[in-house]
Design a protein around this motif. Structure first.
Motif, PDB file in Angstrom:
ATOM      1  N   PRO A 168       0.848  -1.210   0.000  1.00 55.70           N
ATOM      2  CA  PRO A 168       0.000   0.000   0.000  1.00 55.70           C
ATOM      3  C   PRO A 168       0.880   1.256   0.000  1.00 55.70           C
ATOM      4  CG  PRO A 168       0.187  -0.850   2.224  1.00 55.70           C
ATOM      5  CD  PRO A 168       1.033  -1.738   1.352  1.00 55.70           C
ATOM      6  N   THR A 169       1.696   1.382  -1.030  1.00 54.52           N
ATOM      7  CA  THR A 169       2.683   2.463  -1.017  1.00 54.52           C
ATOM      8  C   THR A 169       2.380   3.558  -2.037  1.00 54.52           C
ATOM      9  OG1 THR A 169       4.009   0.899  -2.265  1.00 54.52           O
ATOM     10  CG2 THR A 169       4.670   1.298   0.003  1.00 54.52           C
ATOM     11  N   ALA A 170       1.166   3.565  -2.579  1.00 52.30           N
ATOM     12  CA  ALA A 170       0.777   4.657  -3.474  1.00 52.30           C
ATOM     13  C   ALA A 170      -0.717   4.877  -3.293  1.00 52.30           C
ATOM     14  CB  ALA A 170       1.083   4.287  -4.923  1.00 52.30           C
ATOM     15  N   THR A 208      16.149  -7.319   4.193  1.00 53.80           N
ATOM     16  CA  THR A 208      15.548  -8.627   4.476  1.00 53.80           C
ATOM     17  C   THR A 208      14.129  -8.774   3.880  1.00 53.80           C
ATOM     18  OG1 THR A 208      14.689  -7.894   6.608  1.00 53.80           O
ATOM     19  CG2 THR A 208      16.860  -8.895   6.628  1.00 53.80           C
ATOM     20  N   TYR A 209      13.730  -7.780   3.125  1.00 55.40           N
ATOM     21  CA  TYR A 209      12.411  -7.783   2.458  1.00 55.40           C
ATOM     22  C   TYR A 209      12.088  -9.128   1.777  1.00 55.40           C
ATOM     23  CZ  TYR A 209       9.037  -5.757  -1.026  1.00 55.40           C
ATOM     24  OH  TYR A 209       7.965  -5.468  -1.814  1.00 55.40           O
ATOM     25  N   PRO A 210      13.006  -9.676   0.963  1.00 53.24           N
ATOM     26  CA  PRO A 210      12.657 -10.927   0.273  1.00 53.24           C
ATOM     27  C   PRO A 210      12.450 -12.101   1.225  1.00 53.24           C
ATOM     28  CG  PRO A 210      14.667  -9.953  -0.651  1.00 53.24           C
ATOM     29  CD  PRO A 210      14.348  -9.181   0.589  1.00 53.24           C
ATOM     30  N   ALA A 228       3.923  -9.778 -18.295  1.00 57.66           N
ATOM     31  CA  ALA A 228       4.841  -9.908 -17.148  1.00 57.66           C
ATOM     32  C   ALA A 228       5.601  -8.624 -16.867  1.00 57.66           C
ATOM     33  CB  ALA A 228       5.815 -11.048 -17.396  1.00 57.66           C
ATOM     34  N   LYS A 229       5.802  -7.814 -17.918  1.00 58.18           N
ATOM     35  CA  LYS A 229       6.482  -6.539 -17.693  1.00 58.18           C
ATOM     36  C   LYS A 229       5.799  -5.465 -18.529  1.00 58.18           C
ATOM     37  CE  LYS A 229      10.963  -4.245 -18.195  1.00 58.18           C
ATOM     38  NZ  LYS A 229      12.274  -4.327 -18.837  1.00 58.18           N
ATOM     39  N   ILE A 230       4.952  -4.699 -17.872  1.00 58.19           N
ATOM     40  CA  ILE A 230       4.330  -3.546 -18.531  1.00 58.19           C
ATOM     41  C   ILE A 230       5.335  -2.408 -18.410  1.00 58.19           C
ATOM     42  CG2 ILE A 230       2.368  -1.920 -18.445  1.00 58.19           C
ATOM     43  CD1 ILE A 230       1.590  -4.802 -19.290  1.00 58.19           C
TER      44      ILE A 230
HETATM   45  N1  AQP Z   1       5.534  -2.824 -14.636  1.00 55.40           N
HETATM   46  C1  AQP Z   1       5.055  -3.978 -14.164  1.00 55.40           C
HETATM   47  N2  AQP Z   1       4.693  -4.956 -15.018  1.00 55.40           N
HETATM   48  C2  AQP Z   1       4.187  -6.122 -14.547  1.00 55.40           C
HETATM   49  N3  AQP Z   1       3.992  -6.383 -13.226  1.00 55.40           N
HETATM   50  C3  AQP Z   1       4.326  -5.427 -12.346  1.00 55.40           C
HETATM   51  N4  AQP Z   1       4.256  -5.364 -10.990  1.00 55.40           N
HETATM   52  C4  AQP Z   1       4.725  -4.152 -10.584  1.00 55.40           C
HETATM   53  N5  AQP Z   1       5.107  -3.429 -11.644  1.00 55.40           N
HETATM   54  C5  AQP Z   1       4.875  -4.190 -12.760  1.00 55.40           C
HETATM   55  C6  AQP Z   1       3.712  -6.419 -10.145  1.00 55.40           C
HETATM   56  O1  AQP Z   1       2.771  -5.835  -9.268  1.00 55.40           O
HETATM   57  C7  AQP Z   1       2.691  -6.609  -8.088  1.00 55.40           C
HETATM   58  C8  AQP Z   1       2.695  -5.714  -6.882  1.00 55.40           C
HETATM   59  O2  AQP Z   1       3.993  -5.385  -6.553  1.00 55.40           O
HETATM   60  P1  AQP Z   1       4.429  -4.496  -5.354  1.00 55.40           P
HETATM   61  O3  AQP Z   1       3.439  -4.355  -4.313  1.00 55.40           O
HETATM   62  O4  AQP Z   1       5.791  -4.962  -4.963  1.00 55.40           O
HETATM   63  O5  AQP Z   1       4.476  -3.197  -6.114  1.00 55.40           O
HETATM   64  P2  AQP Z   1       5.748  -2.570  -6.439  1.00 55.40           P
HETATM   65  O6  AQP Z   1       6.791  -3.539  -6.903  1.00 55.40           O
HETATM   66  O7  AQP Z   1       6.038  -1.768  -5.235  1.00 55.40           O
HETATM   67  O8  AQP Z   1       5.286  -1.723  -7.644  1.00 55.40           O
HETATM   68  P3  AQP Z   1       6.316  -0.927  -8.367  1.00 55.40           P
HETATM   69  O9  AQP Z   1       5.653   0.146  -9.096  1.00 55.40           O
HETATM   70  O10 AQP Z   1       7.176  -1.865  -9.134  1.00 55.40           O
HETATM   71  O11 AQP Z   1       7.089  -0.302  -7.141  1.00 55.40           O
HETATM   72  P4  AQP Z   1       8.567   0.092  -7.061  1.00 55.40           P
HETATM   73  O12 AQP Z   1       8.749   1.167  -8.059  1.00 55.40           O
HETATM   74  O13 AQP Z   1       8.681   0.579  -5.635  1.00 55.40           O
HETATM   75  O14 AQP Z   1       9.361  -1.136  -7.333  1.00 55.40           O
HETATM   76  C9  AQP Z   1       3.877  -7.568  -8.112  1.00 55.40           C
HETATM   77  O15 AQP Z   1       3.410  -8.863  -8.430  1.00 55.40           O
HETATM   78  C10 AQP Z   1       4.726  -7.050  -9.228  1.00 55.40           C
HETATM   79  O16 AQP Z   1       5.426  -8.080  -9.876  1.00 55.40           O
END
Ligand code: AQP
Length: 332
Positions: A10-12, A127-129, A184-186
């Motif tokens: 819940p970071t956004a 240690t997040y992972p 898988a990667k948007i």
């Molecule tokens: N760009 C992406 N494409 C596909 N999947 C994505 N996920 C995040 N970005 C993409 C997937 O969203 C889920 C939630 O992940 P999260 O709570 O760890 O969110 P996040 O990683 O904090 O989102 P962000 O935007 O990627 O944050 P930052 O920038 O902080 O790293 C996961 O299943 C993730 O794979």
């Protein structure tokens, strides 16, 4: 029914299209024939500094968005991570099974700590992972629906499960990642070789689910495209157009090949205009529904409490096995 488990931070104020198309949409689909556990990862959120009031609000906003996109509490346990204390308790045991060097190899930590500057990252971020491994292993799921960026963490989770099982006794199931290749990667709309990300993307590169739909439409129309004018999927040569095609196909259900045919002889402007309309049609009711749900906080907290009770019963049973196998004396 095979069990699935996944979480989101819940970071956004809003989830973005990467979260939704990469992971959350699969959550909704998997409800049909799986036994799902979905949680809001507030313990993970505090690995970087959070304002307490904002964190609380965002946790409820996350819950409202999950319900608005179709997570059904009658089918899925949806809960807040901090309400199930076994996550942190199992994480401690797994911390003690993880090598320091092994944890240091995690690329997400390397990227994120590099951004924060030498020495500024918290031990929690490091240690997040391992907390994530605990989140997963507690529920002994078959599958974990995530985006590609989580693959390495899933591998660590499997390694830790295997290590525990062989050091003590078979306790954990080795979970499989559930990653849909197409989404898988948007990518970032302005930098289409990088993933769309709340921390790394510029505001114009990211589409937020709760943004004003007009703003989202504008972002699509001004997305970076590639040289040439042909509309064809080619992630190497045409990452911008390919990303738009991926989003288009995921939202419309039309295969990319059909879209390519449909846009023969048409320019990038036509594709972007149609995708912008599609995005508006998709986010408008989602946004309304989320705001409605947010108006009834008593309902949201009740759903989360029910989810925490169901999840807590599973987590408690797993942790009891773990503590016993590790050699802790049980309370009487
Ligand atoms: N760009 C992406 N494409 C596909 N999947 C994505 N996920 C995040 N970005 C993409 C997937 O969203 C889920 C939630 O992940 P999260 O709570 O760890 O969110 P996040 O990683 O904090 O989102 P962000 O935007 O990627 O944050 P930052 O920038 O902080 O790293 C996961 O299943 C993730 O794979």
């Amino acid at each position: 029914r095979p069990r699935v488990l996944s979480g989101i931070q819940p970071t956004a104020d809003s989830f973005h299209f990467g979260n939704y198309l990469g992971a959350l949409r699969q959550w909704v689909d998997l409800q049909r024939d799986h036994e799902p556990f979905f949680f809001i990862a507030d313990l993970h959120a505090i690995t970087v500094e959070q304002d307490p009031k904002v964190l609380r609000e965002r946790t409820l906003r996350a819950a409202a968005q999950l319900l608005a996109m179709g997570i059904d509490p009658a089918r899925s346990s949806i809960f807040v991570q901090s309400q199930v204390p076994e996550h942190a308790q199992l994480a401690w045991v797994l911390n003690c099974l993880t090598g320091f060097g092994e944890a240091r190899r995690m690329t997400q930590f390397k990227d994120k700590s590099a951004k924060q500057g030498e020495g500024a990252a918290s031990v929690g971020l490091f240690t997040y992972p391992i907390l994530q491994a605990a989140d997963i292993l507690l529920y002994r799921p078959h599958f974990v629906p995530v985006g590609e960026d989580q693959r390495q963490h899933l591998e660590l989770t499997r390694d830790l499960a295997q290590r525990f099982n062989s050091r003590y006794k078979k306790t954990f199931r080795l979970p499989e990642p559930y990653i849909l290749k197409a989404t898988a990667k948007i990518c970032d709309l302005q930098e289409p070789t990088a993933k769309m990300s709340k921390s790394a993307s510029s505001p114009s590169g990211i589409i937020e689910m709760l943004d004003d739909p007009k703003v989202s439409a504008k972002k699509i129309r001004s997305a970076v495209t590639d040289s040439g004018s042909e509309i064809r999927f080619d992630a190497e040569e045409k990452p911008g157009v390919s990303n738009l095609l991926t989003i288009f196909s995921a939202l419309s259900g039309e295969p990319i090949s059909a879209l390519e045919e449909q846009y023969v002889g048409k320019g990038y402007g036509a594709l972007k205009g149609d995708l912008a309309d599609l995005v508006v049609t998709f986010v408008t009711p989602f946004r309304e529904r989320t705001l409605e749900l947010l108006d009834d906080q008593a309902h949201l907290t009740a759903v989360l409490q029910q989810g925490a009770e169901t999840a807590g019963a599973v987590a408690e049973a797993t942790l009891r096995d773990v503590y016993q196998r590790v050699g802790f004396v049980a309370p009487t």
